[in-house]
Motif scaffolding. Structure first.
Motif, mmCIF file in Angstrom:
data_model
loop_
_atom_site.group_PDB
_atom_site.id
_atom_site.type_symbol
_atom_site.label_atom_id
_atom_site.label_comp_id
_atom_site.label_asym_id
_atom_site.label_seq_id
_atom_site.Cartn_x
_atom_site.Cartn_y
_atom_site.Cartn_z
ATOM 1 N N GLU A 1 -12.783 25.027 -80.472
ATOM 2 C CA GLU A 1 -11.892 24.622 -79.396
ATOM 3 C C GLU A 1 -12.631 23.987 -78.224
ATOM 4 O OE1 GLU A 1 -7.612 26.375 -77.986
ATOM 5 O OE2 GLU A 1 -9.307 27.756 -78.106
ATOM 6 N N MET A 2 -13.940 24.195 -78.131
ATOM 7 C CA MET A 2 -14.728 23.515 -77.110
ATOM 8 C C MET A 2 -14.666 22.001 -77.296
ATOM 9 S SD MET A 2 -16.159 25.214 -74.708
ATOM 10 C CE MET A 2 -16.790 26.827 -74.222
ATOM 11 N N LEU A 3 -14.360 21.560 -78.515
ATOM 12 C CA LEU A 3 -14.286 20.135 -78.825
ATOM 13 C C LEU A 3 -12.845 19.625 -78.895
ATOM 14 C CD1 LEU A 3 -17.052 19.941 -81.581
ATOM 15 C CD2 LEU A 3 -17.215 19.091 -79.229
ATOM 16 N N ARG A 4 -11.898 20.379 -78.366
ATOM 17 C CA ARG A 4 -10.491 19.996 -78.498
ATOM 18 C C ARG A 4 -10.238 18.599 -77.936
ATOM 19 N NH1 ARG A 4 -5.274 22.009 -79.179
ATOM 20 N NH2 ARG A 4 -6.019 24.129 -79.575
ATOM 21 N N ASP A 16 -19.552 33.233 -64.772
ATOM 22 C CA ASP A 16 -20.558 34.298 -64.817
ATOM 23 C C ASP A 16 -21.017 34.668 -63.410
ATOM 24 O OD1 ASP A 16 -20.543 34.475 -67.593
ATOM 25 O OD2 ASP A 16 -22.184 33.044 -67.843
ATOM 26 N N TYR A 17 -21.286 33.670 -62.614
ATOM 27 C CA TYR A 17 -21.722 33.898 -61.238
ATOM 28 C C TYR A 17 -20.684 34.730 -60.481
ATOM 29 C CZ TYR A 17 -24.027 32.647 -56.793
ATOM 30 O OH TYR A 17 -24.700 32.670 -55.591
ATOM 31 N N SER A 60 -13.630 26.905 -69.424
ATOM 32 C CA SER A 60 -13.914 28.102 -70.219
ATOM 33 C C SER A 60 -14.229 29.320 -69.349
ATOM 34 C CB SER A 60 -15.112 27.819 -71.142
ATOM 35 O OG SER A 60 -15.565 28.999 -71.753
ATOM 36 N N ASP A 61 -13.864 30.481 -69.849
ATOM 37 C CA ASP A 61 -14.226 31.731 -69.176
ATOM 38 C C ASP A 61 -15.731 31.952 -69.194
ATOM 39 O OD1 ASP A 61 -11.623 32.357 -68.577
ATOM 40 O OD2 ASP A 61 -11.320 33.630 -70.339
ATOM 41 N N ARG A 62 -16.447 31.254 -70.095
ATOM 42 C CA ARG A 62 -17.887 31.430 -70.210
ATOM 43 C C ARG A 62 -18.670 30.360 -69.455
ATOM 44 N NH1 ARG A 62 -18.463 36.112 -70.450
ATOM 45 N NH2 ARG A 62 -20.681 35.668 -70.809
ATOM 46 N N ASP A 88 -11.376 29.896 -81.598
ATOM 47 C CA ASP A 88 -11.385 30.233 -80.180
ATOM 48 C C ASP A 88 -12.708 29.833 -79.528
ATOM 49 O OD1 ASP A 88 -12.051 32.369 -77.898
ATOM 50 O OD2 ASP A 88 -9.884 32.162 -78.061
ATOM 51 N N LYS A 89 -12.617 29.181 -78.365
ATOM 52 C CA LYS A 89 -13.826 28.669 -77.714
ATOM 53 C C LYS A 89 -14.779 29.783 -77.289
ATOM 54 C CE LYS A 89 -11.568 26.545 -74.417
ATOM 55 N NZ LYS A 89 -11.265 25.741 -73.190
ATOM 56 N N GLY A 90 -14.273 30.991 -77.088
ATOM 57 C CA GLY A 90 -15.141 32.100 -76.712
ATOM 58 C C GLY A 90 -16.146 32.460 -77.793
ATOM 59 N N LEU A 91 -15.837 32.124 -79.050
ATOM 60 C CA LEU A 91 -16.746 32.418 -80.158
ATOM 61 C C LEU A 91 -18.018 31.597 -80.076
ATOM 62 C CD1 LEU A 91 -14.121 32.497 -83.054
ATOM 63 C CD2 LEU A 91 -15.243 34.469 -81.999
ATOM 64 N N HIS A 92 -17.962 30.512 -79.327
ATOM 65 C CA HIS A 92 -19.111 29.625 -79.199
ATOM 66 C C HIS A 92 -20.338 30.357 -78.659
ATOM 67 C CE1 HIS A 92 -21.423 26.132 -77.666
ATOM 68 N NE2 HIS A 92 -20.764 25.440 -78.571
#
Length: 226
Positions: free
Chosen positions: A9-12, A125-126, A118-120, A32-36
């Motif tokens: 999904e990062m490449l959607r 993170d910061y 993305s949440d990541r 799911d992009k979180g799997l990246h």
């Protein structure tokens, strides 16, 4: 031959642009992009998707790269599997010309619109560190994490309105103590994938065969040394 595209999904944005440009109408299964962020988990989920394909599926196009070993060991009992021969998605999106030495700079963080959302994303993170540890400790953690980086680069793949995200990305870079710039990108490889133009930029394995690191070495080794 019935085929399925399994895509990160990062490449959607980029895959949807490639689909529009080529006129392809594939069935797309999104990962799911979180799997990246966790290649081992991504590999297990991807293998599950491959195992669940119907018997009528004869070819699977993987719209993703090797990504930290996520494709190492995946196989399909019934379908041909095709994957771009790139060690990560950034290098695939930066491969403006075939055979071009990757312009990726190991001292830069590369982002697209999907990374920014993305949440990541590094700013998320910061913010989590700030809530957990307070501003001063969070700043020290980020300084240590980013000690090897000098800039943040927004990749212009043509798949989204760059102007809508550029000022925010530049502000994020300043907040992280990094420089900011644009980076020319492309969806060329994804277009080739959809058009079945499988040349040296792709790994093709037959039913029952397994994708391994060896399949990616012709490009992987060169890119690691770039």
């Amino acid at each position: 031959m019935q085929e399925t595209v399994i895509a990160c999904e990062m490449l959607r944005d980029e895959l949807e642009l490639a689909i529009a440009r080529t006129g392809a109408a594939p069935e797309v299964v999104w990962m799911d992009k979180g799997l990246h962020e966790t290649p081992d988990v991504l590999r297990r989920v991807l293998q599950d998707r491959l195992d669940q394909l119907p018997d009528t599926c004869g070819r699977v196009l993987l719209a993703m790269a090797y990504c930290g070993g996520a494709l190492n060991g995946v196989t399909s009992r019934r379908a041909v599997v095709v994957a771009p021969r790139f060690d990560d998605c950034v290098r695939m999106l930066l491969a403006v010309e075939p055979g071009q030495r990757s312009p990726a700079d190991s001292r830069s963080l590369y982002v697209t619109r999907q990374w920014l959302l993305s949440d990541r994303y590094i700013l998320r993170d910061y913010e989590r560190y700030q809530r957990t540890y307070g501003e001063k400790r969070a700043a020290r953690i980020m300084a240590a994490m980013l000690s090897s980086y000098r800039s943040l680069r927004l990749v212009d793949t043509g798949a989204y309105d760059l102007s809508a995200y550029e000022s925010g990305a530049a502000a994020d870079a300043a907040r992280l103590g990094l420089g900011y710039s644009r980076q020319a990108g492309t969806v060329r490889v994804l277009e080739k994938l959809l058009l079945h133009q499988f040349d040296s930029e792709f790994c093709v394995v037959q039913p029952g065969e397994t994708l391994t690191l060896q399949d990616f070495l012709p490009v992987y080794g060169k890119q690691q040394n770039s």
